[in-house]
Write a protein that holds these residues in place. Structure first.
Motif, PDB file in Angstrom:
ATOM      1  N   LEU A 198       0.797  -1.228   0.000  1.00  0.00           N
ATOM      2  CA  LEU A 198       0.000   0.000   0.000  1.00  0.00           C
ATOM      3  C   LEU A 198       0.830   1.279   0.000  1.00  0.00           C
ATOM      4  O   LEU A 198       0.327   2.334  -0.381  1.00  0.00           O
ATOM      5  CB  LEU A 198      -0.934   0.028   1.219  1.00  0.00           C
ATOM      6  N   ARG A 214      -0.571  -5.021   3.519  1.00  0.00           N
ATOM      7  CA  ARG A 214      -1.788  -5.330   4.274  1.00  0.00           C
ATOM      8  C   ARG A 214      -1.554  -6.392   5.343  1.00  0.00           C
ATOM      9  O   ARG A 214      -2.422  -6.625   6.186  1.00  0.00           O
ATOM     10  CB  ARG A 214      -2.897  -5.785   3.332  1.00  0.00           C
ATOM     11  N   SER A 240      -0.414   1.807   5.932  1.00  0.00           N
ATOM     12  CA  SER A 240      -0.976   2.626   4.856  1.00  0.00           C
ATOM     13  C   SER A 240      -0.154   3.851   4.495  1.00  0.00           C
ATOM     14  O   SER A 240      -0.446   4.513   3.504  1.00  0.00           O
ATOM     15  CB  SER A 240      -2.385   3.086   5.246  1.00  0.00           C
ATOM     16  N   HIS A 256      -3.879   1.298   9.440  1.00  0.00           N
ATOM     17  CA  HIS A 256      -5.324   1.224   9.640  1.00  0.00           C
ATOM     18  C   HIS A 256      -5.683   0.917  11.089  1.00  0.00           C
ATOM     19  O   HIS A 256      -6.863   0.914  11.435  1.00  0.00           O
ATOM     20  CB  HIS A 256      -5.924   0.165   8.713  1.00  0.00           C
ATOM     21  N   THR A 282      -4.931   7.054   6.513  1.00  0.00           N
ATOM     22  CA  THR A 282      -4.831   6.718   5.096  1.00  0.00           C
ATOM     23  C   THR A 282      -3.609   7.295   4.402  1.00  0.00           C
ATOM     24  O   THR A 282      -3.262   6.845   3.308  1.00  0.00           O
ATOM     25  CB  THR A 282      -6.085   7.227   4.363  1.00  0.00           C
ATOM     26  N   LEU A 441      -7.185   1.230  -2.606  1.00  0.00           N
ATOM     27  CA  LEU A 441      -7.675   0.747  -1.318  1.00  0.00           C
ATOM     28  C   LEU A 441      -8.862  -0.205  -1.437  1.00  0.00           C
ATOM     29  O   LEU A 441      -9.343  -0.701  -0.423  1.00  0.00           O
ATOM     30  CB  LEU A 441      -8.072   1.939  -0.428  1.00  0.00           C
TER      31      LEU A 441
END
Length: 474
Positions: A198, A214, A240, A256, A282, A441
């Motif tokens: 990410l 992730r 993230s 997150h 984010t 996302l």
């Protein structure tokens, strides 16, 4: 450098000093006042008032000679409030005396790490690029989620949803130098990621590359050889956002799990964790100061984290989920949200200095219209040039108005697909966009006509890519 005044006990006329009164004076010549004003008086008191007729072949005159009985002024003890007021005035005076050295504004109070170039206007030099001059590099099989450019502008690192990381020489026909393929969890020893990547960041000296996925992992790579060096664990959800403090190997990471963590990459060490966001974090960015900025998704806040002070500043302005953020300079930043708005912020105001709603237009029928989400923002450091991306079919360039109180559109650059990442080169000669068929996302939409690719967009006359072909397969 901060200069503290000397603290000196001055005796009364007649040699007997007051026991509880201390008089604060400002140095006039280094440490001579303290030696002449305090030490000499003490010696005179200790010796019954007799002095050596010639203690030094080159005597130093006393800058503050004791007044006679008739001229002695009444001395008043400085209260704590008066001391704070005096020091505050001294600090403000030092801040006013900024010195310009080599095109940089230097604060004598803040010192190292707080020199930054003056903002330079670059938007007037931008030329709308010819669509045929946009260089397209392909290699990832799934949508690109993030990318960075090396500090010398020679290499591009990119990552995708399949967990792969690629290093390429963009100016050498997009030649791929290293490919770190993604894998599946539980399939044995694997040197790369086993989940969607990410975010990524590269240190300002080009030594370290870090990537987050992730699976809650942060992988540290040697940027030159793409050799895996270390793995940071500690986040409890997807990583993230990543950013190095400029000029150091201190790393900030966002997750997150609503937290921000600080790491020392050179020492492979965890430093601390910061809490405050009420929703997933984010995006994250940082520059030279020991602080970072984050976007808080649906908690609707942008936050500035001051690491030494262990404090944070909270900003409000967007109505939707804030998905991306970027610092323009040490005092201003730009953010984008899924309500289609783009905001300019200053650290001295809690509300945006400028806000453009529906910046990329709207989609859908008349009764079901909704704005295009802003999925990526970029800023040319210490300039007035900003770029934003969505899936509206174009990348938009903006000019920051005087005092960063206005966002003025410059031009649209046609690109089909989801713009999941944007980065300016250090010189501002080109802009790199990471394009995918899906949002980085999630999988809310799919643009089948788009290509999962890296697009190199020349911005100035004479800065076109070496090849004008529509696509080059490395």
């Amino acid at each position: 450098r901060r200069h503290f005044p000397a603290r000196c006990h001055r005796p009364q006329a007649g040699g007997a000093g007051r026991s509880g009164a201390h008089v604060w004076r400002q140095h006039g010549g280094g440490g001579q006042e303290g030696a002449g004003g305090c030490g000499g008086a003490a010696a005179a008191a200790a010796g019954g008032g007799e002095r050596d007729p010639n203690p030094n072949p080159h005597p130093i005159p006393d800058p503050n000679p004791d007044p006679g009985p008739e001229e002695e002024e009444e001395e008043v003890e400085e209260t704590p409030q008066e001391k704070k007021l005096r020091l505050a005035k001294l600090y403000l005076e030092q801040l006013r005396r900024h010195v310009c050295r080599g095109g940089q504004w230097v604060s004598p109070r803040l010192g190292r790490g707080c020199c930054w170039p003056r903002s330079r206007p670059c938007s007037h030099q931008v030329q709308p690029p010819d669509p045929l001059s946009i260089r397209v590099l392909r290699g990832h099989q799934q949508p690109i989620t993030c990318l960075v450019i090396s500090p010398d502008d020679k290499f591009i690192f990119s990552a995708a949803k399949d967990g792969s990381v690629i290093k390429c020489k963009w100016f050498c026909f997009g030649k791929r130098l290293y490919v770190m393929p993604g894998g599946k969890k539980g399939t044995g020893q694997h040197m790369g990621h086993t989940a969607q990547v990410l975010c990524m960041a590269i240190s300002s000296d080009g030594k370290y590359l870090v990537t987050g996925d992730r699976n809650k992992l942060i992988l540290v790579w040697e940027a030159a050889t793409c050799k895996r060096l270390h793995t940071f664990t500690g986040h409890r959800d997807a990583v993230s956002g990543l950013s190095f403090q400029k000029g150091t190997h201190q790393l900030y990471s966002a997750s997150h799990d609503r937290s921000v963590k600080v790491w020392n990459v050179a020492e492979n060490a965890y430093v601390e964790t910061l809490f405050g966001h009420q929703d997933v974090v984010t995006g994250l960015d940082s520059l030279s100061r020991e602080c970072c900025v984050t976007s808080g998704g649906r908690d609707g806040t942008v936050r500035v984290w001051k690491i030494p002070e262990e404090s944070q500043l909270i900003f409000y302005g967007h109505q939707g989920s804030i998905d991306c953020i970027q610092l323009i300079n040490e005092e201003h930043m730009v953010s984008g949200a899924d309500d289609g708005s783009v905001a300019l912020w200053g650290l001295t105001k809690k509300k945006p200095l400028a806000l453009v709603r529906q910046s990329h237009g709207t989609q859908g029928e008349n009764d079901l219209q909704q704005p295009y989400w802003v999925s990526a923002v970029a800023a040319l450091r210490n300039s007035d040039l900003v770029a934003t991306g969505s899936h509206s079919g174009s990348v938009k360039l903006w000019k920051c108005g005087e005092g960063f109180r206005k966002l003025e559109p410059l031009c649209d650059i046609p690109l089909v697909g989801f713009i999941n990442s944007l980065k300016f080169s250090a010189t501002g000669d080109f802009l790199v966009a990471g394009v995918g068929q899906e949002h980085r996302l999630g999988r809310w939409w799919r643009a089948k006509e788009a290509k999962n690719s890296i697009c190199i967009i020349p911005l100035k006359r004479g800065a076109a890519a070496p090849s004008s072909g529509a696509a080059d397969r490395a």
